[in-house]
Design a protein around this motif. Sequence first.
Motif: not given
Length: 210
Positions: A147-151
């Motif tokens: 559950r984070m940004s794609p990067r």
Amino acid sequence: MEEYGSTDVGENVMPETAYRKWTGLVQDGFFALGGFPSVLGCIDGTHIRIQAPTRDEPAFVNRKGYHSINVQAVCDHEERSPTSISDGFLLGDSGYPCRPFLETPYMTPQGNAQQRYNDSLCATRVTIERTFGRWKRRFHVLHSEIRMSPRREYQIVLACAVLHNISILLNEPLQDDNDNPDEQPTVDTYGGRHDGRGIRDHIANTFFSS
């Protein structure tokens, strides 16, 4: 096959003698698993579940309907991700094209040699499936949802792959003693057409016809 004086790995250089020793160990390890010669790695993909991103959200929906990153990986016989592939083959499933460096199963095997080729490839290629299973069990975040940004998710996946390799190096299981280990046969120089299907036929007819 081409000759390499050294093998570049990022900014590091592997001396030729060390590289040859490494390739020999990997090829012998794979041969012991399924009897397939000259294998340096098995390739496949797996999905890592992620939360829906705020940008380009439809691009991350896989065919099963949930959001994921499609990770393609290569493993060696000890279920690590290698740093270089040359002087041998990768093994893939029927979803990959057959290439001189990438051997795949016969879709409709004809005769005993091609069927034995398929059986050996399957018994060897299962290593990558075991690798994904152990990798996700070792790092639960890969088995649940990131559950984070794609990067950041890409960085986490890469870090988990590196840590998985290190954990195997530090906790390598003892190998059973074997007074009569399987010896990998020498692969003769191939002089036929230089494409994936030609090399696949050569392997099947040379090593799996009897």
